[in-house]
Design an enzyme around this catalytic site. Structure first.
Site, PDB file in Angstrom:
ATOM      1  N   ASP A 184     -41.694 -10.329   4.432  1.00 16.83           N
ATOM      2  CA  ASP A 184     -40.675 -10.925   5.265  1.00 16.83           C
ATOM      3  C   ASP A 184     -40.112  -9.759   6.111  1.00 16.83           C
ATOM      4  OD1 ASP A 184     -38.637 -12.260   6.635  1.00 16.83           O
ATOM      5  OD2 ASP A 184     -38.354 -13.741   5.045  1.00 16.83           O
ATOM      6  N   LYS A 210     -33.478 -12.591  15.750  1.00 15.42           N
ATOM      7  CA  LYS A 210     -32.738 -11.634  15.314  1.00 15.42           C
ATOM      8  C   LYS A 210     -32.731 -10.381  16.422  1.00 15.42           C
ATOM      9  CE  LYS A 210     -32.178 -13.231  10.739  1.00 15.42           C
ATOM     10  NZ  LYS A 210     -32.781 -13.244   9.417  1.00 15.42           N
ATOM     11  N   ARG A 356     -21.251  -5.643   7.658  1.00 15.30           N
ATOM     12  CA  ARG A 356     -22.507  -5.317   8.402  1.00 15.30           C
ATOM     13  C   ARG A 356     -22.548  -4.926  10.091  1.00 15.30           C
ATOM     14  NH1 ARG A 356     -27.702  -9.375   7.750  1.00 15.30           N
ATOM     15  NH2 ARG A 356     -26.299 -10.564   9.071  1.00 15.30           N
TER      16      ARG A 356
HETATM   17  C1  LIG Z   1     -32.651 -14.651   8.734  1.00 12.68           C
HETATM   18  C2  LIG Z   1     -33.645 -14.784   7.838  1.00 12.68           C
HETATM   19  C3  LIG Z   1     -34.200 -16.365   7.212  1.00 12.68           C
HETATM   20  C4  LIG Z   1     -33.742 -17.474   8.098  1.00 12.68           C
HETATM   21  O1  LIG Z   1     -34.647 -18.419   7.999  1.00 12.68           O
HETATM   22  P1  LIG Z   1     -34.652 -19.580   9.087  1.00 12.68           P
HETATM   23  O2  LIG Z   1     -35.626 -20.646   8.688  1.00 12.68           O
HETATM   24  O3  LIG Z   1     -35.174 -18.910  10.672  1.00 12.68           O
HETATM   25  O4  LIG Z   1     -33.060 -20.000   9.395  1.00 12.68           O
HETATM   26  C5  LIG Z   1     -35.026 -16.100   6.325  1.00 12.68           C
HETATM   27  N1  LIG Z   1     -35.347 -15.067   5.654  1.00 12.68           N
HETATM   28  C6  LIG Z   1     -34.773 -13.888   5.847  1.00 12.68           C
HETATM   29  C7  LIG Z   1     -35.432 -12.573   5.161  1.00 12.68           C
HETATM   30  C8  LIG Z   1     -33.933 -13.829   6.754  1.00 12.68           C
HETATM   31  O5  LIG Z   1     -33.198 -12.397   7.285  1.00 12.68           O
END
Ligand SMILES: *Cc1c(COP(=O)(O)O)cnc(C)c1O
Length: 397
Positions: A184, A210, A356
């Site tokens: 991820d 982000k 953060r």
């Molecule tokens: C921000 C984030 C998400 C958010 O998922 P969405 O489905 O876009 O809301 C998921 N996994 C990680 C590691 C993140 O940092």
């Protein structure tokens, strides 16, 4: 050489705000409102359904995917946009699990974002074949990559502390024991130099709202390594991943390569905003952004540690071991962040005690860091956070 003054000028930042939260939601590219307006009026308004072909809407998930591929070290033609990151985690994990049908363990770590762990739990329930989600401490991941692991599912940069995993090393270890990797890149894409192809990652997923600045609700992306692209079974078998969506066959046949990871109708309006952000990314390289990010985070840590002994650094001190964020522990961190936001310094709070701050060289320079550090010092030294209006928690923190 990147002209960072030029990239900064391409974002709208509200007057009086120092934005240290681009790791949660990037700011507005100045070109986006006019582009959205044009897409709405000239494309949606005038072309109506013919826009899918005439304006190229249907090809955009792969075209924009290619522009993201460059930023994550992926081969062109192997990244596609769509859905949200949580959905893409589910899709990648389900596809990966099918490649190792005789194993039962999904290995992740306690630094992972909850949604990734929740999606794994949900999938385990749906599949109902005795799969286990094994969550270990981040430092213990490598030692736990054993022969019973089916899938290693890891977020490269810890959303709380910014700690960076060694993708190449963990992927190598996973492959040695016959496991598949799902990386991820939520806090990696647009933040650090990453080379998914070089590291040998099997699947990678990430979001674009982000560090990439695509806007609230901007679509997620998924990468599938070329060696799996024509064999991975897309667990979410929607019509736009079909080999011939407009043949309207009764039964699913996966499309070629990365196209099969598409699910349903792409978010055309959201992609228009994302395109404006990617235009700015075209002005730089991740190597240039990373070098500047390290300068900015080093400066920030130095200033805060000199002025605020009550804050404890929660991020790795070694810049090579952290992403593009700096976190500090403070028991009244929620109130402290509220007091900072009230004074124009926007960071965020992550339970239980993390303050953060994200660093985003595309629109932030040394003078912003100096100014933010000055305001943080003033708030902390004078306990300005200790006021009733900063104590009540809002729905989104
Ligand atoms: C921000 C984030 C998400 C958010 O998922 P969405 O489905 O876009 O809301 C998921 N996994 C990680 C590691 C993140 O940092």
């Amino acid at each position: 050489m990147t002209d960072f003054a030029a990239t900064k000028a391409m974002f709208h930042l509200p007057e009086g705000v120092i934005y240290l939260d681009g790791n949660s939601l990037g700011p507005l590219p100045r070109a986006a409102p006019a582009r959205m307006d044009a897409v709405m009026r000239a494309e949606w308004g005038e072309m109506l359904i013919t826009g899918w072909n005439k304006a190229g809407w249907m090809a955009q998930p792969v075209e924009l995917g290619d522009r993201i591929a460059r930023l994550i070290g992926a081969e062109a033609g192997h990244v596609v946009l769509g859905d949200t990151l949580s959905i893409k985690v589910h899709q990648a994990l389900a596809s990966a699990l099918e490649m190792v049908p005789d194993r039962r363990v999904i290995l992740s770590d306690s630094g992972n974002f909850p949604s990734d762990l929740y999606m794994a739990e949900g999938l385990i329930g749906t599949l109902d074949k005795g799969l286990e989600l094994r969550v270990v401490a981040p430092e213990e991941v490598e030692a736990n990559i054993t022969e019973d692991v089916a899938v290693l599912m890891i977020t490269e940069v810890d959303y709380r502390t910014g700690r960076l995993h060694d993708m190449a090393r963990l992927t190598r270890k996973a492959h040695e024991v016959g496991a598949i990797t799902v990386w991820d890149l939520a806090h990696t894409a647009g933040a650090t130099v990453v080379d998914v192809a070089g590291a040998g990652a099997d699947f990678a997923v990430g979001c674009t709202y982000k560090y990439l600045n695509g806007g609230p609700g901007a679509p997620a992306f998924i990468y599938v390594a070329p060696r799996h692209a024509d064999t991975a079974r897309p667990a979410l078998s929607g019509w736009l991943g079909h080999d011939a969506p407009f043949a309207f066959e009764q039964s699913y046949r996966a499309g070629p390569g990365i196209e099969r990871m598409r699910v349903g109708t792409p978010p055309v309006l959201a992609m228009a905003a994302l395109e404006c952000a990617l235009d700015i990314w075209d002005m730089t390289t991740m190597a240039a952004v990373r070098a500047r990010s390290i300068d900015l985070t080093e400066l920030f840590i130095e200033k805060i540690e000199a002025a605020c002994p009550m804050l404890e650094l929660a991020s790795p001190r070694d810049p090579a071991a952290r992403g593009s964020q700096v976190s500090f522990r403070f028991a009244d961190g929620y109130a402290a962040i509220q007091a900072l936001v009230a004074r124009g310094v926007i960071g965020d709070f992550r339970a239980p005690d993390i303050m953060r701050f994200g660093f985003t060289p595309l629109y932030m320079d040394e003078s912003d860091v100096q100014a933010a550090a000055g305001i943080i010092a003033e708030v902390m030294q004078n306990r300005l956070w200790d006021a009733p209006e900063y104590q009540t928690r809002a729905r989104v923190t």
